[in-house]
Write a protein that holds these residues in place. Structure first.
Motif, PDB file in Angstrom:
ATOM      1  N   THR A  27       0.834  -1.194   0.000  1.00 35.53           N
ATOM      2  CA  THR A  27       0.000   0.000   0.000  1.00 35.53           C
ATOM      3  C   THR A  27       0.872   1.248   0.000  1.00 35.53           C
ATOM      4  N   ALA A  29       0.640   3.695   2.033  1.00 34.96           N
ATOM      5  CA  ALA A  29       1.044   3.948   3.418  1.00 34.96           C
ATOM      6  C   ALA A  29       2.281   3.133   3.789  1.00 34.96           C
ATOM      7  N   HIS A  30       2.401   1.932   3.234  1.00 34.86           N
ATOM      8  CA  HIS A  30       3.532   1.052   3.536  1.00 34.86           C
ATOM      9  C   HIS A  30       4.849   1.573   2.957  1.00 34.86           C
ATOM     10  N   LEU A  32       5.650   4.786   2.408  1.00 38.80           N
ATOM     11  CA  LEU A  32       6.087   6.091   2.909  1.00 38.80           C
ATOM     12  C   LEU A  32       7.345   5.896   3.742  1.00 38.80           C
ATOM     13  N   ASN A  37       5.916   8.497  10.144  1.00 43.45           N
ATOM     14  CA  ASN A  37       4.987   7.540  10.732  1.00 43.45           C
ATOM     15  C   ASN A  37       3.771   8.279  11.281  1.00 43.45           C
ATOM     16  N   ASP A  38       2.914   7.568  12.000  1.00 41.16           N
ATOM     17  CA  ASP A  38       1.674   8.162  12.511  1.00 41.16           C
ATOM     18  C   ASP A  38       1.907   9.349  13.431  1.00 41.16           C
ATOM     19  N   ASP A  68      -4.699  16.128   5.512  1.00 39.10           N
ATOM     20  CA  ASP A  68      -5.239  14.833   5.941  1.00 39.10           C
ATOM     21  C   ASP A  68      -6.033  14.168   4.833  1.00 39.10           C
ATOM     22  N   LEU A  71      -3.592  12.561   2.313  1.00 41.88           N
ATOM     23  CA  LEU A  71      -2.915  11.386   2.859  1.00 41.88           C
ATOM     24  C   LEU A  71      -3.888  10.230   3.113  1.00 41.88           C
ATOM     25  N   GLN A  72      -5.061  10.522   3.626  1.00 40.28           N
ATOM     26  CA  GLN A  72      -6.027   9.464   3.948  1.00 40.28           C
ATOM     27  C   GLN A  72      -6.595   8.797   2.699  1.00 40.28           C
ATOM     28  N   SER A  74      -5.198   8.496  -0.149  1.00 41.40           N
ATOM     29  CA  SER A  74      -4.151   7.777  -0.880  1.00 41.40           C
ATOM     30  C   SER A  74      -3.597   6.562  -0.151  1.00 41.40           C
ATOM     31  N   LYS A  75      -3.740   6.488   1.155  1.00 42.79           N
ATOM     32  CA  LYS A  75      -2.998   5.505   1.943  1.00 42.79           C
ATOM     33  C   LYS A  75      -3.272   4.045   1.580  1.00 42.79           C
ATOM     34  N   ASN A  76      -4.439   3.717   1.048  1.00 40.51           N
ATOM     35  CA  ASN A  76      -4.754   2.324   0.720  1.00 40.51           C
ATOM     36  C   ASN A  76      -4.541   1.970  -0.754  1.00 40.51           C
TER      37      ASN A  76
END
Length: 146
Positions: A27, A29-30, A32, A37-38, A68, A71-72, A74-76
């Motif tokens: 993904t 998110a993986h 980045l 990180n979070d 947000d 990023l949200q 796109s993350k998946n």
């Protein structure tokens, strides 16, 4: 001896091709950077339109809600490693308090991370490009520094 060398080269080439074809999907998110990180709070995202002609444009997102959203959404996205890289498209600079992270994405679904060191093909919908294009009203001409 010559046939033996050719056979080894062919086997190595086939192995590399099979490894590339069978590389796992990950993904967005993986991939980045680990430093992002979070707990990292991105303060600003600057997006530059990279195209061979025309006047350069940019978007500066400093509103937490816009950051947000980008990023949200796109993350998946599913990505698969590739050798291709983005020649044009959009350059994103994600800035936190300490450093800036770079991402390049184009209309062909190619995504580069870490200043073009890692290249990915976007599998399925290019959600990152969609969200960039949703900010159409925020584009400004790039201001030249004096």
């Amino acid at each position: 001896m010559k046939k033996w060398m050719i056979s080894i080269i062919m086997l190595l080439t086939i192995g590399v091709v099979i490894a590339k074809v069978n590389s796992p999907e990950v993904t967005f998110a993986h991939v980045l950077p680990e430093e992002m990180n979070d707990s990292t709070e991105i303060k600003e995202i600057t997006i530059y339109e990279i195209k061979p002609s025309g006047k350069p444009r940019e978007i500066v997102l400093s509103n937490k809600q816009d950051i947000d959203k980008l990023l949200q959404v796109s993350k998946n996205m599913k990505l698969k490693q590739t050798d291709e890289y983005a020649h044009s498209g959009y350059l994103l600079l994600l800035s936190d308090e300490n450093q800036t992270y770079t991402i390049t994405v184009n209309d062909d679904g190619i995504l580069d991370m870490d200043t073009h060191d890692n290249h990915y093909t976007i599998k399925g919908e290019n959600d990152l490009l969609k969200i960039i294009k949703s900010f159409e009203d925020k584009w400004e001409p790039v201001q030249e520094e004096e």
